[in-house]
Scaffold this motif. Structure first.
Motif, PDB file in Angstrom:
ATOM      1  N   CYS A 426       0.862  -1.182   0.000  1.00 46.16           N
ATOM      2  CA  CYS A 426       0.000   0.000   0.000  1.00 46.16           C
ATOM      3  C   CYS A 426       0.898   1.231   0.000  1.00 46.16           C
ATOM      4  O   CYS A 426       2.127   1.123  -0.038  1.00 46.16           O
ATOM      5  CB  CYS A 426      -0.913   0.001   1.223  1.00 46.16           C
ATOM      6  N   ALA A 427       0.293   2.402   0.062  1.00 46.75           N
ATOM      7  CA  ALA A 427       1.082   3.633   0.009  1.00 46.75           C
ATOM      8  C   ALA A 427       2.001   3.777   1.209  1.00 46.75           C
ATOM      9  O   ALA A 427       3.073   4.386   1.107  1.00 46.75           O
ATOM     10  CB  ALA A 427       0.143   4.836  -0.101  1.00 46.75           C
ATOM     11  N   ASP A 428       1.607   3.208   2.355  1.00 45.75           N
ATOM     12  CA  ASP A 428       2.389   3.398   3.583  1.00 45.75           C
ATOM     13  C   ASP A 428       2.794   2.089   4.260  1.00 45.75           C
ATOM     14  O   ASP A 428       3.114   2.085   5.441  1.00 45.75           O
ATOM     15  CB  ASP A 428       1.591   4.256   4.570  1.00 45.75           C
ATOM     16  N   GLY A 429       2.760   0.995   3.543  1.00 46.72           N
ATOM     17  CA  GLY A 429       3.121  -0.280   4.143  1.00 46.72           C
ATOM     18  C   GLY A 429       2.549  -1.450   3.377  1.00 46.72           C
ATOM     19  O   GLY A 429       2.404  -1.385   2.142  1.00 46.72           O
ATOM     20  N   PHE A 430       2.191  -2.519   4.096  1.00 51.51           N
ATOM     21  CA  PHE A 430       1.698  -3.733   3.459  1.00 51.51           C
ATOM     22  C   PHE A 430       0.472  -4.254   4.200  1.00 51.51           C
ATOM     23  O   PHE A 430       0.329  -4.039   5.407  1.00 51.51           O
ATOM     24  CB  PHE A 430       2.780  -4.821   3.456  1.00 51.51           C
ATOM     25  N   LYS A 468      -3.289 -12.326 -12.511  1.00 49.00           N
ATOM     26  CA  LYS A 468      -4.151 -11.180 -12.826  1.00 49.00           C
ATOM     27  C   LYS A 468      -4.791 -10.622 -11.560  1.00 49.00           C
ATOM     28  O   LYS A 468      -4.831  -9.399 -11.346  1.00 49.00           O
ATOM     29  CB  LYS A 468      -5.246 -11.597 -13.811  1.00 49.00           C
ATOM     30  N   ILE A 469      -5.292 -11.505 -10.703  1.00 43.65           N
ATOM     31  CA  ILE A 469      -5.924 -11.067  -9.451  1.00 43.65           C
ATOM     32  C   ILE A 469      -4.926 -10.308  -8.589  1.00 43.65           C
ATOM     33  O   ILE A 469      -5.221  -9.234  -8.057  1.00 43.65           O
ATOM     34  CB  ILE A 469      -6.496 -12.280  -8.687  1.00 43.65           C
ATOM     35  N   ASN A 470      -3.722 -10.860  -8.469  1.00 42.42           N
ATOM     36  CA  ASN A 470      -2.709 -10.198  -7.663  1.00 42.42           C
ATOM     37  C   ASN A 470      -2.335  -8.834  -8.230  1.00 42.42           C
ATOM     38  O   ASN A 470      -2.137  -7.864  -7.491  1.00 42.42           O
ATOM     39  CB  ASN A 470      -1.461 -11.074  -7.542  1.00 42.42           C
ATOM     40  N   GLN A 471      -2.244  -8.755  -9.549  1.00 38.72           N
ATOM     41  CA  GLN A 471      -1.884  -7.482 -10.171  1.00 38.72           C
ATOM     42  C   GLN A 471      -2.964  -6.430  -9.960  1.00 38.72           C
ATOM     43  O   GLN A 471      -2.673  -5.275  -9.653  1.00 38.72           O
ATOM     44  CB  GLN A 471      -1.634  -7.688 -11.671  1.00 38.72           C
ATOM     45  N   VAL A 472      -4.223  -6.831 -10.099  1.00 35.79           N
ATOM     46  CA  VAL A 472      -5.328  -5.891  -9.892  1.00 35.79           C
ATOM     47  C   VAL A 472      -5.317  -5.364  -8.465  1.00 35.79           C
ATOM     48  O   VAL A 472      -5.498  -4.155  -8.230  1.00 35.79           O
ATOM     49  CB  VAL A 472      -6.685  -6.562 -10.212  1.00 35.79           C
ATOM     50  N   PHE A 473      -5.090  -6.259  -7.497  1.00 34.20           N
ATOM     51  CA  PHE A 473      -5.106  -5.805  -6.104  1.00 34.20           C
ATOM     52  C   PHE A 473      -3.904  -4.908  -5.812  1.00 34.20           C
ATOM     53  O   PHE A 473      -4.022  -3.917  -5.076  1.00 34.20           O
ATOM     54  CB  PHE A 473      -5.125  -6.988  -5.142  1.00 34.20           C
ATOM     55  N   ARG A 474      -2.765  -5.220  -6.394  1.00 33.28           N
ATOM     56  CA  ARG A 474      -1.593  -4.367  -6.175  1.00 33.28           C
ATOM     57  C   ARG A 474      -1.864  -2.951  -6.703  1.00 33.28           C
ATOM     58  O   ARG A 474      -1.525  -1.957  -6.051  1.00 33.28           O
ATOM     59  CB  ARG A 474      -0.370  -4.951  -6.884  1.00 33.28           C
ATOM     60  N   GLU A 475      -2.446  -2.870  -7.889  1.00 35.67           N
ATOM     61  CA  GLU A 475      -2.727  -1.554  -8.474  1.00 35.67           C
ATOM     62  C   GLU A 475      -3.762  -0.798  -7.650  1.00 35.67           C
ATOM     63  O   GLU A 475      -3.646   0.409  -7.448  1.00 35.67           O
ATOM     64  CB  GLU A 475      -3.214  -1.731  -9.919  1.00 35.67           C
ATOM     65  N   TRP A 476      -4.766  -1.522  -7.144  1.00 37.34           N
ATOM     66  CA  TRP A 476      -5.813  -0.877  -6.332  1.00 37.34           C
ATOM     67  C   TRP A 476      -5.245  -0.388  -5.001  1.00 37.34           C
ATOM     68  O   TRP A 476      -5.554   0.711  -4.541  1.00 37.34           O
ATOM     69  CB  TRP A 476      -6.947  -1.869  -6.086  1.00 37.34           C
ATOM     70  N   GLY A 477      -4.371  -1.197  -4.378  1.00 41.02           N
ATOM     71  CA  GLY A 477      -3.875  -0.849  -3.049  1.00 41.02           C
ATOM     72  C   GLY A 477      -2.726   0.135  -3.051  1.00 41.02           C
ATOM     73  O   GLY A 477      -2.417   0.719  -1.999  1.00 41.02           O
ATOM     74  N   ALA A 478      -2.091   0.337  -4.214  1.00 40.56           N
ATOM     75  CA  ALA A 478      -0.883   1.162  -4.253  1.00 40.56           C
ATOM     76  C   ALA A 478      -1.108   2.578  -3.742  1.00 40.56           C
ATOM     77  O   ALA A 478      -0.191   3.185  -3.165  1.00 40.56           O
ATOM     78  CB  ALA A 478      -0.326   1.201  -5.673  1.00 40.56           C
ATOM     79  N   GLN A 480      -3.612   3.379  -1.613  1.00 37.74           N
ATOM     80  CA  GLN A 480      -4.460   3.307  -0.423  1.00 37.74           C
ATOM     81  C   GLN A 480      -3.591   3.321   0.842  1.00 37.74           C
ATOM     82  O   GLN A 480      -2.446   2.893   0.844  1.00 37.74           O
ATOM     83  CB  GLN A 480      -5.280   2.011  -0.432  1.00 37.74           C
ATOM     84  N   ASN A 481      -4.184   3.776   1.933  1.00 33.78           N
ATOM     85  CA  ASN A 481      -3.557   3.721   3.236  1.00 33.78           C
ATOM     86  C   ASN A 481      -3.842   2.361   3.874  1.00 33.78           C
ATOM     87  O   ASN A 481      -4.954   1.842   3.759  1.00 33.78           O
ATOM     88  CB  ASN A 481      -4.105   4.861   4.109  1.00 33.78           C
ATOM     89  N   GLU A 487      -9.744  -1.425   7.429  1.00 34.42           N
ATOM     90  CA  GLU A 487     -11.094  -1.068   7.879  1.00 34.42           C
ATOM     91  C   GLU A 487     -12.137  -1.402   6.816  1.00 34.42           C
ATOM     92  O   GLU A 487     -13.208  -1.953   7.122  1.00 34.42           O
ATOM     93  CB  GLU A 487     -11.134   0.415   8.217  1.00 34.42           C
ATOM     94  N   LEU A 488     -11.827  -1.119   5.560  1.00 33.93           N
ATOM     95  CA  LEU A 488     -12.779  -1.352   4.475  1.00 33.93           C
ATOM     96  C   LEU A 488     -13.023  -2.847   4.261  1.00 33.93           C
ATOM     97  O   LEU A 488     -14.180  -3.298   4.185  1.00 33.93           O
ATOM     98  CB  LEU A 488     -12.244  -0.707   3.195  1.00 33.93           C
TER      99      LEU A 488
END
Length: 582
Positions: A426-430, A468-478, A480-481, A487-488
């Motif tokens: 994520c933007a500030d960690g993992f 593909k799933i991993n790539q989509v989540f990486r792009e979405w979380g990059a 995010q805090n 929490e979400l």
């Protein structure tokens, strides 16, 4: 509290020459004295402890002249410049086959460990000798059969699972029919007592696995007496080292020199007044002291005698030199904790020491309970090698029963292979995210709202699209805090957690704070400190911390040897003067 160095580095950054936040450094141990190195064929867990002279002499004898420059150094001297001699060792093993070098090194008392895959680990002659694997009933299923060996109440052979679950009411009824009067201490307990009040433990352990076990027993109320020798209480075994502070909590300190002519008689009196003796030296050390099981059980038939050697007290590997990182290598843990295309990762801390500590503590309590029923103590023979393979039991079972050899796959779930099951930046960690069923996945996919993920309703379909799933989540979380992601996803019922460091655990984790896991304490040597506590509530309350670690070796000599060994004050003073209590 069960990560060897993470809390220590954060809480003692004013003392230790280490980063406050423990670094991620693969298989490299925080002392930098253990690491995985590539060989000509395979990988080797290398270390210069405990006797670097043996390792460098082996190099020179084999024609590797670079080792000659390090001959004559003690371990403490090498630790001050550890990267240089470790690099020498890395270059040396690169010229050898890992398995061949490991066998030769053990003959020369060099504590390296070749990385064994599951097939190689299960083929250990030590496991065969100690009957570690057994068939389940009349089936072809073969699996690790026990955690430790009990001399009087051995574990039953593995049985096939029941066809139906036992109703909870039946289990409750079975437990409720146990007569407390049959348990000596239970019938005398008051509401405010700790679980092990009245139990006395003679602690002959060192480094981590044993001290961790006895720390848990002390947290539960046992009177733990840690007996050491000044000569061998160096490095992490010194009371003025933070490591000792963390793993020595709750114990009284006494010293004795087992080479002294009077030592055995004094130790006999102490053992006669103890309920448990626990040690984690190499096999044979206590025998040489005259404190073997056969002897001490005659002195005290109710004694629970716990040995925690590397490979067990019998068998062809009984004298193998091992520490947790080398046990990881030969028991199969290191192999499985790599990525698919790597061989140099593995645990970077002494995981198996923690596993062995938990196993020793729980086994000790089980033996104390058995003593109340059968009326006598027993010998618990733990092999830390067996603990490691027992804890990856499904991989051993699959190989022995089906000839399917588990392979390393990073964070991929080795049993269920849930998709996703990964750590994402994520933007500030993992954050770590798992979808354990199709319902959780559907809610996660709806949140991500990515058209490429539509239609993957089954785990089989998702496995085909893992990347593909991993790539989509990486792009979405990059962008995010981490806290927002947690929490979400928790709000929609998807398992997720932030990857936390020591700062997060101590200062930010609301659950640990709410349960009172951290406690402020003041130590005579270390001053004001934060400590962790026993990792459970007892009858809804956090257990008290009665003692911190001893301030110096032999701090309680006069208490211990007068109260429990029948000596008077002057005799203890004389023993200190003549070297008996050194």
């Amino acid at each position: 509290g069960s990560v060897e160095n993470i809390l220590m580095q954060w809480l003692f950054d004013d003392i230790l020459p280490l980063p406050k936040v423990a670094e991620r450094q693969g298989a490299l141990h925080w002392l930098r004295a253990y690491d995985l190195a590539e060989c000509r064929n395979g990988h080797m867990m290398i270390t210069l402890t405990p006797t670097p002279e043996n390792a460098f002499k082996m190099m020179v004898d084999g024609g590797f002249e670079e080792g000659r420059k390090w001959l004559g150094y003690e371990v403490e001297e090498l630790l001050l410049r550890i990267d240089e001699p470790m690099d020498t060792m890395r270059r040396w093993v690169r010229e050898h086959d890992a398995m061949d070098l490991w066998e030769e090194a053990q003959q020369r008392h060099v504590a390296v460990g070749a990385v064994h895959d599951i097939e190689q680990a299960c083929a250990s002659p030590q496991f065969e000798h100690r009957n570690f694997f057994n068939s389940v009933g009349d089936s072809k299923v073969v699996m690790p059969s026990r955690l430790v060996r009990f001399s009087e109440t051995p574990a039953e052979a593995p049985r096939t699972p029941a066809f139906e679950d036992t109703p909870v009411d039946e289990i409750v009824k079975r437990w409720s029919t146990i007569d407390p009067a049959t348990c000596d201490r239970a019938s005398q307990r008051s509401a405010g007592d700790l679980p092990l009040d009245g139990i006395r433990v003679l602690d002959l352990t060192w480094v981590l696995a044993g001290p961790f076990a006895t720390r848990m027993l002390a947290d539960l109320g046992a009177d733990v007496i840690r007996v050491q020798n000044e000569e061998h209480s160096t490095l992490v075994n010194r009371p003025d080292y933070p490591y000792y502070f963390i793993w020595g909590r709750g114990k009284r300190s006494a010293t004795i020199n087992m080479k002294h002519s009077q030592s055995l008689a004094v130790m006999r009196k102490l053992i006669e007044n103890c309920d448990v003796l626990i040690e984690n030296y190499s096999a044979g050390v206590l025998n040489r002291w005259g404190l073997d099981w056969e002897t001490v059980s005659e002195w005290n038939p109710r004694l629970v005698y716990v040995t925690m050697s590397g490979c067990g007290h019998d068998g062809p590997w009984s004298h193998v030199i091992s520490y947790a990182p080398t046990v990881h290598a030969i028991c199969g843990i290191t192999h499985l904790t790599n990525f698919a295309d790597r061989g140099d990762v593995g645990p970077g801390f002494s995981l198996n020491d923690h596993l062995a500590g938990f196993a020793a503590a729980s086994s000790t309590v089980a033996a104390l309970l058995a003593r109340d029923v059968i009326g006598k103590g027993q010998h618990i023979d733990m092999a830390q090698l067996e603990i490691g393979t027992y804890c990856i039991g499904p991989a051993a079972l699959d190989w022995l029963s089906n000839e399917n050899m588990a392979q390393p796959h990073g964070n991929q779930d080795g049993l269920q292979d849930h998709i996703p099951n990964e750590v994402y930046p994520c933007a500030d960690g993992f954050v770590a995210v798992t979808a354990t069923d199709d319902e959780q996945w559907s809610r996660l996919a709806a949140l991500l709202a990515n058209p490429e993920l539509m239609g993957l309703s089954t785990e089989t379909e998702r496995r085909a699209e893992r990347d593909k799933i991993n790539q989509v989540f990486r792009e979405w979380g990059a962008n995010q805090n981490t806290n927002s992601v947690v929490e979400l996803l928790q709000s929609i019922g998807v398992p997720v957690a932030k990857v936390q460091n020591a700062d997060d655990l101590i200062n930010e984790d609301p659950q640990l704070a709410a349960r009172g896991f951290w406690r402020d304490a003041t130590h005579d040597v270390f001053g004001d400190r934060t400590i962790d506590t026993f990792p459970a509530l007892w009858n809804g309350r956090r257990l008290p911390t009665r003692l911190l670690s001893p301030s110096y070796l032999g701090e309680h000599n006069f208490e211990v040897w007068t109260e429990l060994a029948g000596l008077d004050f002057e005799e203890v003073a004389e023993g200190i003067g003549n070297g008996l209590f050194s």
